[in-house]
Write an enzyme that holds these catalytic residues in place. Structure first.
Site, PDB file in Angstrom:
ATOM      1  N   ASP A 291     -17.733  27.252  -0.531  1.00 29.48           N
ATOM      2  CA  ASP A 291     -18.542  26.493   0.432  1.00 29.48           C
ATOM      3  C   ASP A 291     -19.158  27.407   1.370  1.00 29.48           C
ATOM      4  O   ASP A 291     -20.179  27.544   1.976  1.00 29.48           O
ATOM      5  CB  ASP A 291     -17.735  25.463   1.328  1.00 29.48           C
TER       6      ASP A 291
ATOM      7  N   HIS B 283     -12.785  23.409  -8.499  1.00 34.88           N
ATOM      8  CA  HIS B 283     -11.423  24.107  -8.310  1.00 34.88           C
ATOM      9  C   HIS B 283     -11.317  25.193  -9.128  1.00 34.88           C
ATOM     10  O   HIS B 283     -10.472  25.510  -9.738  1.00 34.88           O
ATOM     11  CB  HIS B 283     -10.523  22.661  -8.824  1.00 34.88           C
TER      12      HIS B 283
HETATM   13  C1  GLA Z   1     -13.595  21.871  -1.571  1.00 34.73           C
HETATM   14  C2  GLA Z   1     -13.145  23.421  -1.067  1.00 34.73           C
HETATM   15  C3  GLA Z   1     -13.698  24.381  -1.708  1.00 34.73           C
HETATM   16  C4  GLA Z   1     -13.794  24.141  -3.318  1.00 34.73           C
HETATM   17  C5  GLA Z   1     -13.969  22.522  -3.823  1.00 34.73           C
HETATM   18  C6  GLA Z   1     -13.377  22.548  -5.091  1.00 34.73           C
HETATM   19  O1  GLA Z   1     -14.649  21.672  -1.378  1.00 34.73           O
HETATM   20  O2  GLA Z   1     -13.557  23.528   0.261  1.00 34.73           O
HETATM   21  O3  GLA Z   1     -13.269  25.574  -1.522  1.00 34.73           O
HETATM   22  O4  GLA Z   1     -12.173  24.571  -3.727  1.00 34.73           O
HETATM   23  O5  GLA Z   1     -13.262  21.715  -3.097  1.00 34.73           O
HETATM   24  O6  GLA Z   1     -14.389  23.034  -6.038  1.00 34.73           O
END
Ligand code: GLA
Length: 346
Positions: free
Chosen positions: A150, A21
């Site tokens: 990601d 986050h």
């Molecule tokens: C999800 C979102 C990412 C990131 C995570 C928390 O995976 O797709 O972009 O914010 O939550 O770290």
């Protein structure tokens, strides 16, 4: 690519070692691409996208050009449709999808599908560009205002390394995973629910904190005293302290200090549990068990939270048991084209 060209692409999932986050607040993250992923195999041509998936009961069959990707049924097709719309695809694709990534686990199966679709429908491009396109597509498909972690690691991962990503400058640096470390992903048994409003709420709370103290990326913990609302102060404290833990964790990996790395993971989990409030009893119980298991250096929830998986750093060869799936994962290269002579992702 010419009409009717054969396509075979692969995109990995990801596990985030630390830095949760923080991406959507321009912070630091340290994920790695894993040896579980999604393959799309097929043939380009025609004016429809027709795909079956071994992970899904219903096939996808969408005419081009794409209207509103968020309306596509079944819902998994929205990621493919949104990518096709993002690329302005005019050539269709008929093929099959094979996945070794557990769905709803927090290992980014949706982003792996979106990145694989980008390669299958387009010609790839540098990882940052691919990642930005994929994020736009995922937001169009789901409405969830995610960050770029990601997409960046799935596009640009480096075998044997985690990627230290600066989500403000969009630069990244591979950090070797020490040879005497093993990364294990354990499913809590709780399906992750991200599409709800909780993720967007967290982001809005962080932005509200920023409107008081300025960019959280530049803030110190004592700057946060200026935030009078205790909830906003806790949210901001997680982000600011987590950015610090990413830097310390990367240094610990480089020094092969797995004890220090493990302690940072446990501290990160407590911050996600108490300050950011995205953990669950199932995740907390699993982390607590792992924290007292011999051979485990540390563990924490990974991904958005609200269910899904825990990541543990352990001694090599340690066999762990969990309430649901357990995977020992290796860091692999990012998405790539497997068809000989085909375009690559960067
Ligand atoms: C999800 C979102 C990412 C990131 C995570 C928390 O995976 O797709 O972009 O914010 O939550 O770290």
């Amino acid at each position: 690519m010419s009409d009717g060209g054969a396509v075979r692409v692969w995109a990995p999932g990801r596990v985030n070692l630390i830095g949760e986050h923080t991406d959507y607040m321009g912070g630091l993250v340290l994920p790695m691409a894993v040896d579980l992923g999604i393959t799309i195999e097929g043939r380009r041509g025609g004016d429809r996208i027709t795909l079956t998936s071994d992970a899904e009961a219903q096939p996808v069959d969408i005419p081009l050009p794409i209207g509103d990707p968020a309306l596509v049924q079944p819902a998994w097709g929205r990621f493919v449709a949104a990518m096709a719309a993002e690329l302005g695809a005019t050539e269709g694709l008929v093929g099959t999808i094979a996945s070794t990534l557990p769905k709803g686990s927090g290992l980014s199966s949706s982003t792996a599908l979106t990145v694989a679709a980008a390669l299958a429908l387009g010609d790839g491009g540098p990882p940052v560009e691919t990642a930005q396109r994929c994020l736009r597509a995922e937001i169009a498909a789901t409405g969830v205002p995610g960050g770029l972690m990601d997409q960046l690691v799935i596009s640009g991962g480096v075998a044997g390394h985690a990627l230290l990503i600066d989500c403000r400058s969009l630069t990244f640096e591979p950090v070797p995973i020490p040879l005497d470390a093993q990364v294990v992903v354990l499913h809590s048994g709780q399906h992750r629910q991200l599409a709800g409003s909780a993720y967007a709420d967290r982001r809005a709370q962080c932005e509200a904190a920023e409107s008081i103290v300025g960019p959280l990326r530049d803030a110190t913990l004592s700057d946060l005293d200026a935030i009078t609302d205790p909830l906003l102060r806790r949210r901001a404290r997680h982000v600011v302290s987590e950015n610090g833990r990413v830097v310390a964790f990367a240094a610990a990996l480089r020094d092969d200090d797995l004890v220090a790395a493990g302690a940072l993971m446990l501290e990160g989990h407590r911050s996600l549990r108490d300050d950011f409030e995205v953990s669950t009893d199932a995740l907390d119980g699993l982390v607590q068990t792992l924290a007292t298991t011999p051979g485990v250096h540390g563990a924490r929830l990974t991904g958005a939270g609200f269910g899904g998986c825990v990541v543990a750093l352990t001694e090599p060869g340690l066999e762990l048991e969990g309430p649901a799936g357990v995977w020992i994962v290796q860091a692999v290269d990012g998405a790539r084209n497997l068809a000989a002579g085909g375009p690559t992702s960067g």
